[in-house]
Structures are given as structure tokens and as C-alpha cells.
Design a protein around this motif. Structure first.
Motif, short mmCIF file in Angstrom:
data_model
loop_
_atom_site.label_atom_id
_atom_site.label_comp_id
_atom_site.label_asym_id
_atom_site.label_seq_id
_atom_site.Cartn_x
_atom_site.Cartn_y
_atom_site.Cartn_z
N LEU A 1 71.83 19.95 88.75
CA LEU A 1 72.96 20.91 88.05
C LEU A 1 74.18 20.82 88.96
O LEU A 1 75.21 20.67 88.67
CB LEU A 1 72.40 22.18 87.69
N PHE A 2 73.88 21.07 90.22
CA PHE A 2 74.85 21.13 91.34
C PHE A 2 75.66 19.95 91.41
O PHE A 2 77.11 19.71 91.53
CB PHE A 2 74.48 21.53 92.73
N VAL B 1 79.69 35.51 86.76
CA VAL B 1 80.90 34.64 86.90
C VAL B 1 80.33 32.89 86.81
O VAL B 1 80.88 32.20 86.38
CB VAL B 1 81.55 34.78 88.16
N GLY B 2 79.39 33.02 87.60
CA GLY B 2 78.70 31.69 87.82
C GLY B 2 78.34 31.11 86.33
O GLY B 2 78.49 29.94 86.38
N VAL B 3 77.55 31.90 85.76
CA VAL B 3 76.96 31.37 84.27
C VAL B 3 78.24 30.96 83.36
O VAL B 3 78.10 29.96 82.81
CB VAL B 3 76.24 32.49 83.52
N THR B 4 79.30 31.85 83.57
CA THR B 4 80.39 31.42 82.74
C THR B 4 81.07 30.18 83.11
O THR B 4 81.37 29.50 82.40
CB THR B 4 81.53 32.52 82.98
N PHE B 5 80.92 29.80 84.50
CA PHE B 5 81.65 28.59 84.90
C PHE B 5 80.74 27.43 84.56
O PHE B 5 81.31 26.30 83.86
CB PHE B 5 81.65 28.42 86.51
N TRP B 6 79.36 27.62 84.75
CA TRP B 6 78.41 26.60 84.18
C TRP B 6 78.58 26.15 83.00
O TRP B 6 78.59 25.00 82.52
CB TRP B 6 77.01 26.96 84.64
N ARG B 7 78.59 27.30 81.95
CA ARG B 7 78.81 26.91 80.55
C ARG B 7 80.07 26.14 80.10
O ARG B 7 80.25 25.58 79.38
CB ARG B 7 78.53 28.31 79.57
N SER B 8 81.17 26.56 80.96
CA SER B 8 82.62 25.92 80.73
C SER B 8 82.14 24.52 80.99
O SER B 8 83.20 23.70 80.41
CB SER B 8 83.48 26.63 81.64
N GLN B 9 81.58 24.20 81.81
CA GLN B 9 81.34 22.67 82.00
C GLN B 9 80.24 21.89 81.20
O GLN B 9 79.88 20.82 81.28
CB GLN B 9 80.71 22.42 83.44
N ASP C 1 91.77 24.64 92.85
CA ASP C 1 91.98 26.02 93.64
C ASP C 1 92.50 27.07 92.31
O ASP C 1 92.00 28.25 92.74
CB ASP C 1 93.44 25.73 94.30
N ASP C 2 93.06 26.56 91.41
CA ASP C 2 93.34 27.51 90.41
C ASP C 2 92.08 28.41 89.81
O ASP C 2 91.93 29.23 89.60
CB ASP C 2 94.02 26.96 89.14
N GLU C 3 90.96 27.23 89.67
CA GLU C 3 89.93 27.65 88.98
C GLU C 3 89.02 28.63 89.99
O GLU C 3 88.55 29.58 89.50
CB GLU C 3 88.93 26.36 88.58
N MET C 4 89.26 28.23 91.30
CA MET C 4 88.53 29.30 92.24
C MET C 4 89.09 30.47 92.39
O MET C 4 88.50 31.53 92.52
CB MET C 4 88.30 28.39 93.43
N GLN C 5 90.48 30.72 92.41
CA GLN C 5 91.04 31.84 92.14
C GLN C 5 90.60 32.71 91.02
O GLN C 5 90.58 33.94 90.99
CB GLN C 5 92.41 31.55 92.36
#
Length: 287
Positions: A35-36, A65-73, A45-49
Motif C-alpha cells: 500500500l505504501f 487524516v491518514g485514512v482520508t488521504f488513502w481513500r483520496s488515492q 507540499d500543498d497536500e502535506m500542508q
């Protein structure tokens, strides 16, 4: 922008570029590693901010926050928030008890051993207590920092620092109690033909037991509180969520460490008080 702040573009390249790369343990499940690998080199940079802002300003947890990012991918992942909270609490509490238990056990053995050896020699006893008192005057975080050049970071320097902090109350109470036992009782025991070891076992130690227990109890409570600072040198424990919570201004994380630490101190106080009463009552009944 929150607080009327504006993030400026680093058009001069003053700050280093943010290049996110996965760093995982060899023991990590192979499915997680894959997954990683799928999201490597996708964080800008913008996404990390934005992700950092969700944690700091919106009060979301790292997991959310991590799950939200994973799902956005486009990855289907689930979050076990409740189980994760209890699992972290159990892990941190276990490590906290490990730190304080090992340090306190060592302090009891060394402190009581030294007290039994020097209590009859006033100058030597007061000298040792004075040295322990000097160690106690060093701020906790400074003492932990002083351990790093000698022992590095992790559990060992934390245990050594907590051990040094625990010596004073144990030795001071033990030496004071042993040296102030009624001299008449000591002379009577001597007249009955008791050896020095017998006088210690049957007269001095039993009469000094309440004060000795009070010193151990004080040392235990001090160790539990001081051990929260061990997180600053990578020793873990209940100080971990406190440190992270302070850095992120996250009250929930702070309370996840502060409340269990306070609860451990209260439980320790009650347990030592109960044990002291049991031993005292048992000695009275035998007498």
C-alpha cells in the motif's frame, strides 16, 4: 487562511524540498508495504500542508487524516479508532510501568542496602543522603538529558535517571527510621544476647517499617510522574501522547497520557497504603 496568516512561496529555494518517501519496518505486514508503495512520490507540499492543518487546526487524529488521504488515492482502507486508542493506551501504560518498576526495584535494593550499612555511622549516612539530595535538585528533564551522552537514548537512560531520583526518599526515610529507634529497646535486645543481625531483623527493621514504606511509596509516586518526561529521550510510556499533544496543541492526546499517569499515581498510593496496613496489622497480631 486561519489566523490571517499567508503561506509564502519559497521562490529562492531557501528551505529544502519536501520529498516524502515511505520508511517501514521489516516486521511490517507485506500488504501494508505494498500500500505504501502505491502512494510513494504522490505527496506534494500543498497536500502535506493540508494534512498537517487537519491535525493541528481541525483536531482530527493521525489515523483519520491518514485514512482520508488513502481513500483520496482510490485505496479502500478502514480505521479502527477505538481499538487503536485502547491498544496505544495499553502499550504506553505497559512501558510506563516497566520504566518505573525497574527503576523503583533497583532503588529499593540499593537504597535499603546502603541504609542498613551506614545508618550507625552518622557522618557517612548524612553524606550519602546529601549526595542523593543534590541529585534530586537537578530538574527532571535536565537529568534525563545528562544521561544521553553516557547511555544514549531509550529505556536505559530513563531507568537510570528514575533510579537516581528514587534514592533520596527511600534512603532518607530508612536511615532516619533506623537511627531513631528507641535506644532502650536496642539495649534490651542487646542484653538478651541478640546479634546485630537479629536486632535488625526482630527490632530495628520491624519498628522502622512504616517509615521505610512511606519512603518507597513517595519514590514510586515521584517515578510515575517523572517517567512521563522519558518520552523526550525516546523511552516511550505515557509521556508519548503528552509530548505529541503539546507539539500539536491537541488536548485529546495530552489527556490520553495525563489522565492514565495521574490514575497510576493514585492507584500506587492506595496500593502501598493497603500493603503497609496489612503488614503493620500482621506484625501487631504476631506481637
Amino acid at each position: 487562511m486561519r489566523y490571517d496568516l499567508q503561506v509564502l512561496e519559497d521562490d529562492q529555494g531557501y528551505f529544502p524540498s519536501y520529498l516524502a518517501a515511505p520508511l517501514v519496518s521489516k516486521q511490517l505486514d507485506e500488504r501494508v508495504v505494498k500500500l505504501f508503495a502505491q502512494v510513494a512520490n504522490t505527496l506534494t507540499d500543498d497536500e502535506m500542508q493540508r494534512l498537517n492543518a487537519d491535525v493541528v487546526f481541525e483536531g482530527k487524529s493521525f489515523a483519520q487524516v491518514g485514512v482520508t488521504f488513502w481513500r483520496s488515492q482510490g485505496l479502500d482502507v478502514e480505521i479502527g479508532e477505538a481499538s487503536g486508542l485502547w491498544r496505544n493506551l495499553l502499550r504506553n501504560t505497559t512501558r510506563h510501568l516497566q520504566l518505573t518498576g525497574m527503576a523503583l526495584g533497583l532503588a529499593i535494593v540499593v537504597g535499603l542496602g546502603l541504609s542498613l550499612l551506614v545508618y550507625r555511622h552518622e557522618t557517612l549516612a548524612q553524606g550519602l543522603i546529601y549526595v542523593c539530595g543534590l541529585l534530586q535538585t537537578i530538574p527532571s528533564i535536565a537529568l534525563l538529558a545528562l544521561m544521553i551522552p553516557v547511555f544514549g537514548i531509550g529505556i536505559v537512560p530513563a531507568i537510570v535517571a528514575l533510579f537516581l531520583y528514587s534514592l533520596l526518599p527511600i534512603m532518607r526515610n530508612a536511615v532516619t527510621a533506623l537511627s531513631t529507634v528507641d535506644p532502650t529497646l536496642v539495649r534490651v535486645a542487646h542484653a538478651l544476647g541478640m546479634t546485630q543481625r537479629q536486632r535488625l531483623k526482630h527490632v530495628l527493621v520491624p519498628l522502622s517499617l512504616p517509615a521505610i514504606f512511606a519512603g518507597i511509596k513517595t519514590a514510586a509516586v515521584i517515578s510515575i510522574g517523572t517517567a512521563t518526561l522519558a518520552a523526550f529521550i525516546g523511552a516511550g510510556g505515557l509521556g508519548d501522547p503528552i509530548v505529541v499533544g503539546l507539539s500539536l496543541d491537541n488536548t485529546n492526546l495530552i489527556l490520553q497520557g495525563a489522565i492514565p499517569a495521574a490514575g497510576l499515581a493514585i492507584i500506587t498510593e492506595l496500593m502501598f497504603g493497603l500493603l503497609e496496613r496489612r503488614l503493620t496489622q500482621g506484625r501487631s497480631a504476631r506481637g
